[in-house]
Design a protein around this motif. Sequence first.
Motif, PDB file in Angstrom:
ATOM      1  N   UNK A  79       6.407  -5.446   6.336  1.00  0.00           N
ATOM      2  CA  UNK A  79       7.848  -5.522   6.519  1.00  0.00           C
ATOM      3  C   UNK A  79       8.258  -6.862   7.101  1.00  0.00           C
ATOM      4  N   UNK A  80       9.406  -7.363   6.677  1.00  0.00           N
ATOM      5  CA  UNK A  80       9.923  -8.637   7.192  1.00  0.00           C
ATOM      6  C   UNK A  80      11.006  -8.322   8.212  1.00  0.00           C
ATOM      7  N   UNK A 127      15.674  -6.869   3.762  1.00  0.00           N
ATOM      8  CA  UNK A 127      15.236  -8.252   3.954  1.00  0.00           C
ATOM      9  C   UNK A 127      13.857  -8.463   3.347  1.00  0.00           C
ATOM     10  N   UNK A 128      12.991  -7.445   3.399  1.00  0.00           N
ATOM     11  CA  UNK A 128      11.659  -7.574   2.814  1.00  0.00           C
ATOM     12  C   UNK A 128      11.746  -7.750   1.306  1.00  0.00           C
ATOM     13  N   UNK A 129      12.567  -6.936   0.640  1.00  0.00           N
ATOM     14  CA  UNK A 129      12.752  -7.080  -0.809  1.00  0.00           C
ATOM     15  C   UNK A 129      13.310  -8.454  -1.149  1.00  0.00           C
ATOM     16  N   UNK A 130      14.292  -8.884  -0.362  1.00  0.00           N
ATOM     17  CA  UNK A 130      14.878 -10.206  -0.599  1.00  0.00           C
ATOM     18  C   UNK A 130      13.854 -11.310  -0.374  1.00  0.00           C
ATOM     19  N   UNK A 131      12.976 -11.140   0.598  1.00  0.00           N
ATOM     20  CA  UNK A 131      11.960 -12.151   0.891  1.00  0.00           C
ATOM     21  C   UNK A 131      10.972 -12.309  -0.262  1.00  0.00           C
ATOM     22  N   UNK A 132      10.569 -11.192  -0.876  1.00  0.00           N
ATOM     23  CA  UNK A 132       9.666 -11.291  -2.029  1.00  0.00           C
ATOM     24  C   UNK A 132      10.353 -12.026  -3.176  1.00  0.00           C
ATOM     25  N   UNK A 133      11.602 -11.663  -3.459  1.00  0.00           N
ATOM     26  CA  UNK A 133      12.346 -12.355  -4.515  1.00  0.00           C
ATOM     27  C   UNK A 133      12.436 -13.846  -4.214  1.00  0.00           C
ATOM     28  N   UNK A 160       4.945  -6.046  -0.930  1.00  0.00           N
ATOM     29  CA  UNK A 160       5.209  -5.143  -2.043  1.00  0.00           C
ATOM     30  C   UNK A 160       4.890  -3.699  -1.666  1.00  0.00           C
ATOM     31  N   UNK A 161       3.776  -3.513  -0.987  1.00  0.00           N
ATOM     32  CA  UNK A 161       3.383  -2.173  -0.575  1.00  0.00           C
ATOM     33  C   UNK A 161       4.422  -1.566   0.362  1.00  0.00           C
ATOM     34  N   UNK A 162       4.950  -2.383   1.276  1.00  0.00           N
ATOM     35  CA  UNK A 162       5.992  -1.917   2.190  1.00  0.00           C
ATOM     36  C   UNK A 162       7.239  -1.498   1.408  1.00  0.00           C
ATOM     37  N   UNK A 163       7.644  -2.305   0.424  1.00  0.00           N
ATOM     38  CA  UNK A 163       8.836  -1.993  -0.365  1.00  0.00           C
ATOM     39  C   UNK A 163       8.639  -0.740  -1.213  1.00  0.00           C
ATOM     40  N   UNK A 164       7.447  -0.575  -1.776  1.00  0.00           N
ATOM     41  CA  UNK A 164       7.179   0.604  -2.599  1.00  0.00           C
ATOM     42  C   UNK A 164       7.309   1.888  -1.777  1.00  0.00           C
ATOM     43  N   UNK A 165       6.988   1.813  -0.501  1.00  0.00           N
ATOM     44  CA  UNK A 165       7.105   2.986   0.372  1.00  0.00           C
ATOM     45  C   UNK A 165       8.547   3.246   0.791  1.00  0.00           C
ATOM     46  N   UNK A 166       9.323   2.181   0.925  1.00  0.00           N
ATOM     47  CA  UNK A 166      10.642   2.302   1.552  1.00  0.00           C
ATOM     48  C   UNK A 166      11.834   2.143   0.620  1.00  0.00           C
ATOM     49  N   UNK A 167      11.597   1.774  -0.640  1.00  0.00           N
ATOM     50  CA  UNK A 167      12.718   1.480  -1.531  1.00  0.00           C
ATOM     51  C   UNK A 167      12.661   2.258  -2.837  1.00  0.00           C
ATOM     52  N   UNK A 168      12.352   3.524  -2.767  1.00  0.00           N
ATOM     53  CA  UNK A 168      12.385   4.364  -3.967  1.00  0.00           C
ATOM     54  C   UNK A 168      13.843   4.688  -4.280  1.00  0.00           C
ATOM     55  N   UNK A 169      14.329   4.361  -5.479  1.00  0.00           N
ATOM     56  CA  UNK A 169      15.758   4.536  -5.784  1.00  0.00           C
ATOM     57  C   UNK A 169      16.268   5.957  -5.645  1.00  0.00           C
ATOM     58  N   UNK A 170      15.404   6.951  -5.891  1.00  0.00           N
ATOM     59  CA  UNK A 170      15.873   8.326  -5.887  1.00  0.00           C
ATOM     60  C   UNK A 170      15.704   9.030  -4.544  1.00  0.00           C
TER      61      UNK A 170
END
Length: 327
Positions: free
Chosen positions: A195-196, A209-215, A232-242
């Motif tokens: 996480x960022x 911010x983590x998703x934005x940082x990867x982009x 990426x692993x952090x985002x996959x855990x925390x950013x599921x659209x559904x």
Amino acid sequence: MPRAVGKVTPQVKERVEQGLDWLAYQQEKLGHWSAQGRYPTAMTSLAGLAFLCEGSTTTQGKYSENLRRAVDFLVRRSRPNGLIGDQDDDRYTYGHGFAMLFLSQILGEEEDLERREDLIRVLSQAVIFTGQAQTNAGGWGYVSAKDGSGFDEGSTTITQVQGLRGCRNAGISVPKEIIDKAIEYIHRCTLSDGGVQYSSKGGGARPAITAAAIACLYNAGQYDDEYVPRMLEYCEKNLKPDVQDSFGHWHYAHFYYSQVEYRQGGEQWNTYLDSISRRLLREVKLLKIGDDTVAVWEQGMVGPVYTTALNLIILQLDKASLPIYQR
């Protein structure tokens, strides 16, 4: 017939067209959009990006007139010190960064010689302003380092870096050391779980911010950055659209996370696109303006122009109309 995963469905296409039409109706006479009267530079830039994703340019396409007026408005907003926007805006770096991004994408396709010269001048000055606004830690705050006493935070930093990358891609000179310092800043803010955190001074990990940082790292060409896998692993855990939102700024987070997933491509992108499309279709609101049916997303605290523009960009990434978002 079963739904084809990863395909933009006819219903999504229709809602995108209706959303773009709603944005076009909201444009003010001076060429701008706003969030209840605030942040005209940022809102105009994001709305403009949504129209560019559709494939329109300042010279052709359904929204060419909207784009010309938006560009002219932002060019007029350029200050002698290079800032695109208003110095009295308490978050002017957002608008400045998004304006650099939007105008840099315009520059690559601009055929009008006078407008090209204006864009080169505005963007060259904007890059200088951004460099001078960078903090000693390598990030940016809501205002320049001088105006903000050196305060920095992650989301404005990403906005500046993506804008700078767009400028460099369009042929504007961008000093390498500015980008290098920003990448070091992102590394310093990345925690052990990927996480960022909010700021170089702390504030805890933030999914958005983590998703934005990867982009941001991808835009800077850092595809093999050693920090990316755990981010990426952090985002996959925390950013599921559904999954029900457990954090703020959901649409902002997926504005960037969708760019990350799109660059991943393949089945990962297809699954993500299917999931987020279904959610955005559930959230959309249809309205009548005269004889036209238009679509708008009203979620979030910033307002419908902001949320609608972000969602339209997400749903149009597959068109690959903008160089900054291409694989």
